[in-house]
Each structure stands twice: as C-alpha cells, then as structure tokens.
Design an enzyme around this catalytic site. Structure first.
Site, PDB file in Angstrom:
ATOM      1  CE  LYS A 182      -4.715   7.998   4.959  1.00 35.16           C
ATOM      2  NZ  LYS A 182      -3.336   7.821   5.452  1.00 35.16           N
ATOM      3  CG  HIS A 227      -3.033   4.061   1.579  1.00 33.36           C
ATOM      4  ND1 HIS A 227      -3.316   3.361   2.735  1.00 33.36           N
ATOM      5  CD2 HIS A 227      -2.841   5.350   1.940  1.00 33.36           C
ATOM      6  CE1 HIS A 227      -3.309   4.209   3.761  1.00 33.36           C
ATOM      7  NE2 HIS A 227      -3.023   5.413   3.300  1.00 33.36           N
ATOM      8  CD  GLU A 285      -3.357  -0.828   1.621  1.00 27.24           C
ATOM      9  OE1 GLU A 285      -3.615   0.349   1.957  1.00 27.24           O
ATOM     10  OE2 GLU A 285      -4.193  -1.742   1.691  1.00 27.24           O
TER      11      GLU A 285
END
Length: 254
Positions: free
Chosen positions: A170, A143, A86
């Site tokens: 997130k 991510h 990530e």
C-alpha cells in the site's frame, strides 16, 4: 496478481473492496463506531488504534480489541497503528510498535495488520514473521503527506514491499498538482501488471479523490471511505463511494 482471501472476501479481484476506519478516543466511542460500521456496507473495517487514548495500556487495549472483534463478528478487521511521521495521531517507539501489533496478532483479534514499511527491516520483519505464524495477513504501507514521488519511485517502493514479504502493498501520496494524480495512477497500473500481490494506492486530498473510485480501472484493490469522521484527507462517505463504484462497474444502485 494473486488475490488475498480474508474471511468471505477476496482482495485483488472484482470491484475494489471498501474499507471504513474506526476512529475514536475512548472505548465507548470506538465500540459505538464499530457497531455502526458492522451494519454498514463496508467490506473491511480498519481500526485506527493510534486514535485510542489507552492504546499503550496493554490490559485496556486487549480488552477493547476483544470487544471490537465481538461486535464485528465475521467482518474482516485491519488493525492499524499509524505513526505520527506518516500522518497518525502519536509517536511510538519501534519496540512498542512491534509489541502492540504482536499482542493483537497472538490474540487473534485482527485478520490483517498494517505494517509501516519504513520503520525498518527489523521491526517489519518481526511483525510480519509473527503474522505469518498466526495466519494474519500483512499490509505493508507507506504514506507521504508532503508530495507525490515520481511513478518509478512509487513502483520501486511497492515492489520492495512485495520482495520483503507483504501480502498486500500500500502507498498513499499527496498531490501538489493534477499531474501528480496521473503519476500515482500510472504507477498503480504498472504495479498491477508486474507484481503478484495486490496493491492499494491512493492520491490524497480533494484533487486526488478520483483515485479512490477508479481502482477497478487502474488496479487498486481497496479504497477507504468514511462514516462521520475521516482518517485521511479526501475520504468519501461510504454510501456515495459505493454508488460511484457501482456505476464504474456497470451497475447502478437505485
């Protein structure tokens, strides 16, 4: 959306909070960086421990963590080991990842821990359960350095994080075209309107830079700035970032 309180700040209310990552290979570099960030206008400090060359040496890691905590004093600390998959600096086994975060949580050196959501239910559950026990907040994260999923997929991932028990959800994505930035911002707005936990979102790189300053409009509760060295593409110098946020908030810093 219910704000999350960490020390003296509320994540999810008011102007987006500014987080600055500490990136350093050695303890000396890390502690020097911590001293600079402590005296900056950062609301939150993120320690990107995957940069630290001794991160997997338990004794050295804990001693360094203790020193970082002492330097930062009341400044909230987010502990992050970003895996190579990530966008981080190194690989790590799931077992070592859980153990590392567990050490930081049990010793009380972090106020928040970043938990990569796609490490799997067992690892995520283990770290987040321990964090709840020790009253450490969790940031479940994802991510994508290759692309930007469609907004429905972004929203689905954020909601799955919330359902799995995240205190904060997130996601960071890479735009390939201008429309990708709009996908991220639209998904952010829908997440804020339909979720109870705060969200952090960003579109990375130069073309996604606008997403780092318009959180107050679309709902991202934290933005990441830089000092000297950035930990992700598109991060803005902290003082410039502060100025931009102030303008959008209806203020101007002379």
């Amino acid at each position: 959306m219910a704000p999350v309180r960490v020390k003296q700040i509320e994540i999810g209310s008011g102007v987006p909070k500014v987080c600055v990552p500490i990136v350093g290979r050695t303890e000396t570099e890390i502690l020097a960086f911590a001293g600079e960030v402590k005296n900056s206008s950062a609301d939150i400090v993120e320690w990107r421990a995957d940069w630290y060359e001794e991160v997997l040496c338990q004794n050295k890691m804990i001693k360094t963590a203790e020193k970082v905590r002492q330097i930062l004093q009341d400044k909230p600390l987010l502990f992050t080991f970003r895996t190579k998959k990530e966008g981080g600096e190194r690989d790590i086994t799931k077992e070592a990842y859980a153990a590392l975060n567990g050490q930081i949580i049990k010793n009380g050196y972090a106020d928040l821990v970043d938990v990569e959501f796609f490490l799997g239910e067992e690892t995520v559950g283990s770290v987040s359960s321990l964090a709840r026990e020790y009253q450490v907040k969790t940031v479940f994260s994802n991510h994508d350095f290759e692309k930007t999923p469609q907004q429905e997929e972004i929203l689905r991932r954020l909601k799955n994080m919330e359902r799995a028990g995240a205190d904060i959800a997130k996601i960071a994505v890479m735009p390939q075209k201008a429309e990708d930035v709009l996908e991220l911002l639209s998904a952010t707005l829908k997440a804020v309107q339909s979720m109870s936990c705060p969200v952090i979102t960003m579109s990375m790189g130069k073309s996604g830079m606008i997403s780092r300053v318009c959180g107050e409009i679309f709902g991202s509760s934290v933005t990441f700035g830089s000092m000297h060295t950035s930990s992700a593409p598109g991060q803005i110098d902290i003082e410039a970032l502060r100025q931009m946020l102030a303008v959008l908030h209806g203020e101007y810093i002379q």
